[in-house]
Design an enzyme around this catalytic site. Sequence first.
Site, PDB file in Angstrom:
ATOM      1  N   CYS A  81      31.893 -21.578   3.329  1.00 43.60           N
ATOM      2  CA  CYS A  81      33.311 -21.336   3.586  1.00 43.60           C
ATOM      3  C   CYS A  81      34.055 -22.678   3.525  1.00 43.60           C
ATOM      4  O   CYS A  81      33.449 -23.740   3.341  1.00 43.60           O
ATOM      5  CB  CYS A  81      33.487 -20.690   4.955  1.00 43.60           C
ATOM      6  SG  CYS A  81      33.082 -21.793   6.345  1.00 43.60           S
ATOM      7  N   CYS A  85      32.816 -25.290   6.151  1.00 43.63           N
ATOM      8  CA  CYS A  85      31.511 -25.878   5.840  1.00 43.63           C
ATOM      9  C   CYS A  85      31.564 -26.756   4.596  1.00 43.63           C
ATOM     10  O   CYS A  85      30.981 -27.844   4.570  1.00 43.63           O
ATOM     11  CB  CYS A  85      30.467 -24.775   5.688  1.00 43.63           C
ATOM     12  SG  CYS A  85      30.176 -23.886   7.242  1.00 43.63           S
ATOM     13  N   HIS A 134      28.015 -22.421  12.152  1.00 42.01           N
ATOM     14  CA  HIS A 134      27.505 -21.917  10.882  1.00 42.01           C
ATOM     15  C   HIS A 134      26.254 -22.707  10.520  1.00 42.01           C
ATOM     16  O   HIS A 134      26.085 -23.867  10.929  1.00 42.01           O
ATOM     17  CB  HIS A 134      28.545 -22.083   9.780  1.00 42.01           C
ATOM     18  CG  HIS A 134      29.716 -21.168   9.892  1.00 42.01           C
ATOM     19  ND1 HIS A 134      30.579 -20.958   8.852  1.00 42.01           N
ATOM     20  CD2 HIS A 134      30.172 -20.404  10.920  1.00 42.01           C
ATOM     21  CE1 HIS A 134      31.514 -20.113   9.221  1.00 42.01           C
ATOM     22  NE2 HIS A 134      31.291 -19.769  10.481  1.00 42.01           N
ATOM     23  N   GLU A 153      25.440 -24.237   7.870  1.00 41.62           N
ATOM     24  CA  GLU A 153      25.715 -25.506   7.190  1.00 41.62           C
ATOM     25  C   GLU A 153      26.124 -26.604   8.160  1.00 41.62           C
ATOM     26  O   GLU A 153      25.694 -27.751   8.023  1.00 41.62           O
ATOM     27  CB  GLU A 153      26.840 -25.326   6.151  1.00 41.62           C
ATOM     28  CG  GLU A 153      26.536 -24.300   5.097  1.00 41.62           C
ATOM     29  CD  GLU A 153      27.080 -22.906   5.399  1.00 41.62           C
ATOM     30  OE1 GLU A 153      27.499 -22.227   4.443  1.00 41.62           O
ATOM     31  OE2 GLU A 153      27.082 -22.504   6.586  1.00 41.62           O
TER      32      GLU A 153
END
Length: 169
Positions: A93, A96, A63, A65
Amino acid sequence: MYMENMDEPVIFTDEYFMRAALRLAERAAEAGEVPVGAVAVRNGSIIAKGWNQVELMKDATCHAEILVLTSAAAALGDWRLEDVDIYVTKEPCAMCAGAMVNARVRRVIFGLPDPRCGACGSSELDVANFKGMLHHMEVKSGVLEEECRVLMQSFFRSVRKAKGDSGQK
Protein backbone atom coordinates in the site's frame (compact mmCIF):
# COMPACT_ATOMS: atom_id res chain seq x y z
CA MET A 1 23.38 -18.61 -5.92
CA TYR A 2 22.86 -22.02 -4.34
CA MET A 3 23.67 -23.96 -1.23
CA GLU A 4 24.61 -27.63 -1.16
CA ASN A 5 21.99 -29.81 0.45
CA MET A 6 22.26 -33.45 1.37
CA ASP A 7 19.94 -34.41 -1.50
CA GLU A 8 20.20 -31.59 -4.03
CA PRO A 9 21.24 -27.95 -4.20
CA VAL A 10 18.81 -25.26 -3.04
CA ILE A 11 18.60 -22.49 -5.61
CA PHE A 12 17.89 -19.06 -4.18
CA THR A 13 15.52 -17.46 -6.66
CA ASP A 14 12.75 -14.90 -6.34
CA GLU A 15 10.36 -17.84 -6.09
CA TYR A 16 12.36 -19.34 -3.22
CA PHE A 17 12.12 -16.16 -1.15
CA MET A 18 8.47 -15.60 -2.09
CA ARG A 19 7.70 -19.08 -0.75
CA ALA A 20 9.20 -17.97 2.58
CA ALA A 21 6.92 -14.91 2.50
CA LEU A 22 3.94 -17.14 1.68
CA ARG A 23 4.62 -19.28 4.75
CA LEU A 24 4.48 -16.11 6.85
CA ALA A 25 1.25 -15.04 5.13
CA GLU A 26 -0.24 -18.41 6.10
CA ARG A 27 0.80 -17.71 9.68
CA ALA A 28 -1.03 -14.37 9.51
CA ALA A 29 -4.16 -16.07 8.14
CA GLU A 30 -4.09 -18.65 10.93
CA ALA A 31 -4.08 -15.76 13.41
CA GLY A 32 -7.05 -14.11 11.71
CA GLU A 33 -4.97 -11.43 10.02
CA VAL A 34 -5.12 -10.50 6.35
CA PRO A 35 -2.62 -13.00 4.89
CA VAL A 36 0.36 -10.89 3.93
CA GLY A 37 3.90 -12.03 4.66
CA ALA A 38 7.25 -10.44 3.91
CA VAL A 39 10.94 -11.25 4.11
CA ALA A 40 13.97 -8.99 3.81
CA VAL A 41 16.88 -10.47 1.90
CA ARG A 42 20.48 -9.28 1.84
CA ASN A 43 23.32 -11.07 0.06
CA GLY A 44 21.13 -14.12 -0.57
CA SER A 45 20.07 -14.56 3.08
CA ILE A 46 16.84 -13.75 4.86
CA ILE A 47 17.68 -11.17 7.51
CA ALA A 48 14.15 -10.35 8.70
CA LYS A 49 10.60 -11.68 8.57
CA GLY A 50 7.21 -10.08 9.04
CA TRP A 51 3.52 -10.81 8.69
CA ASN A 52 0.42 -8.72 9.23
CA GLN A 53 -0.31 -8.12 12.91
CA VAL A 54 -2.80 -5.27 12.73
CA GLU A 55 -5.48 -7.07 14.74
CA LEU A 56 -3.05 -8.56 17.25
CA MET A 57 -1.30 -5.26 17.95
CA LYS A 58 -4.42 -3.10 17.48
CA ASP A 59 -2.25 -0.88 15.29
CA ALA A 60 -3.04 0.05 11.68
CA THR A 61 0.68 0.39 10.92
CA CYS A 62 1.53 -3.22 11.74
CA HIS A 63 1.59 -4.34 8.12
CA ALA A 64 4.01 -7.12 7.18
CA GLU A 65 6.21 -4.69 5.25
CA ILE A 66 6.54 -2.18 8.09
CA LEU A 67 7.41 -4.94 10.55
CA VAL A 68 9.99 -6.47 8.21
CA LEU A 69 11.60 -3.06 7.62
CA THR A 70 11.89 -2.47 11.36
CA SER A 71 13.39 -5.92 11.90
CA ALA A 72 15.81 -5.55 9.00
CA ALA A 73 17.01 -2.17 10.26
CA ALA A 74 17.57 -3.67 13.72
CA ALA A 75 19.45 -6.63 12.23
CA LEU A 76 21.75 -4.33 10.25
CA GLY A 77 22.01 -1.55 12.80
CA ASP A 78 21.07 1.02 10.16
CA TRP A 79 17.84 2.41 8.75
CA ARG A 80 19.34 2.55 5.26
CA LEU A 81 18.52 -0.72 3.53
CA GLU A 82 20.23 0.05 0.21
CA ASP A 83 21.30 -3.53 -0.49
CA VAL A 84 18.12 -5.18 0.80
CA ASP A 85 15.31 -6.71 -1.25
CA ILE A 86 11.82 -7.06 0.21
CA TYR A 87 9.63 -9.98 -0.87
CA VAL A 88 5.96 -9.55 -0.04
CA THR A 89 2.93 -11.61 -1.01
CA LYS A 90 0.71 -8.63 -1.96
CA GLU A 91 1.54 -5.33 -3.58
CA PRO A 92 2.42 -2.80 -0.86
CA CYS A 93 0.00 0.00 0.00
CA ALA A 94 1.03 3.67 -0.06
CA MET A 95 2.18 3.61 3.57
CA CYS A 96 4.38 0.56 3.08
CA ALA A 97 5.74 1.62 -0.31
CA GLY A 98 6.59 5.03 1.15
CA ALA A 99 8.37 3.44 4.10
CA MET A 100 10.40 1.25 1.72
CA VAL A 101 11.37 4.25 -0.39
CA ASN A 102 12.40 6.16 2.75
CA ALA A 103 14.45 3.16 3.93
CA ARG A 104 16.24 3.11 0.53
CA VAL A 105 15.21 -0.51 -0.21
CA ARG A 106 16.86 -1.73 -3.40
CA ARG A 107 14.03 -3.91 -4.76
CA VAL A 108 10.49 -4.84 -3.85
CA ILE A 109 9.23 -8.12 -5.27
CA PHE A 110 5.57 -8.91 -4.79
CA GLY A 111 3.21 -11.68 -5.73
CA LEU A 112 -0.35 -10.42 -5.99
CA PRO A 113 -1.00 -7.03 -7.64
CA ASP A 114 -3.54 -4.82 -5.87
CA PRO A 115 -5.16 -2.57 -8.51
CA ARG A 116 -7.36 -0.89 -5.87
CA CYS A 117 -4.88 -0.05 -3.09
CA GLY A 118 -1.45 -1.01 -4.37
CA ALA A 119 1.22 1.67 -4.66
CA CYS A 120 3.95 0.00 -6.71
CA GLY A 121 2.60 0.36 -10.21
CA SER A 122 -0.50 -1.83 -10.64
CA SER A 123 -2.84 1.04 -9.73
CA GLU A 124 -2.82 4.76 -10.51
CA LEU A 125 -0.39 5.20 -7.60
CA ASP A 126 3.28 4.34 -7.96
CA VAL A 127 5.04 5.53 -4.82
CA ALA A 128 7.98 3.22 -5.56
CA ASN A 129 8.99 5.27 -8.58
CA PHE A 130 7.29 8.62 -8.09
CA LYS A 131 9.33 11.31 -9.85
CA GLY A 132 9.50 13.58 -6.78
CA MET A 133 11.00 10.96 -4.46
CA LEU A 134 14.67 11.03 -3.51
CA HIS A 135 14.95 7.26 -3.96
CA HIS A 136 13.42 4.82 -6.44
CA MET A 137 13.04 1.09 -6.03
CA GLU A 138 13.18 -1.59 -8.64
CA VAL A 139 9.79 -3.34 -8.70
CA LYS A 140 9.01 -6.87 -9.81
CA SER A 141 5.46 -8.19 -9.67
CA GLY A 142 3.68 -11.47 -10.25
CA VAL A 143 6.12 -13.81 -8.48
CA LEU A 144 4.00 -16.81 -7.42
CA GLU A 145 0.98 -14.62 -8.11
CA GLU A 146 -1.49 -17.50 -8.32
CA GLU A 147 -0.41 -19.00 -4.98
CA CYS A 148 -0.69 -15.58 -3.36
CA ARG A 149 -4.13 -15.02 -4.93
CA VAL A 150 -5.45 -18.41 -3.77
CA LEU A 151 -4.36 -17.73 -0.18
CA MET A 152 -5.94 -14.25 -0.16
CA GLN A 153 -9.20 -15.44 -1.74
CA SER A 154 -9.42 -18.42 0.59
CA PHE A 155 -8.95 -16.17 3.61
CA PHE A 156 -11.66 -13.71 2.62
CA ARG A 157 -14.01 -16.54 1.63
CA SER A 158 -13.65 -17.99 5.15
CA VAL A 159 -14.17 -14.55 6.73
CA ARG A 160 -17.39 -14.06 4.74
CA LYS A 161 -18.56 -17.55 5.63
CA ALA A 162 -17.91 -16.94 9.32
CA LYS A 163 -20.01 -13.77 9.08
CA GLY A 164 -22.78 -15.66 7.31
CA ASP A 165 -22.31 -13.77 4.03
CA SER A 166 -21.59 -15.75 0.87
CA GLY A 167 -20.48 -12.59 -0.92
CA GLN A 168 -22.78 -13.54 -3.82
CA LYS A 169 -25.92 -11.65 -4.78
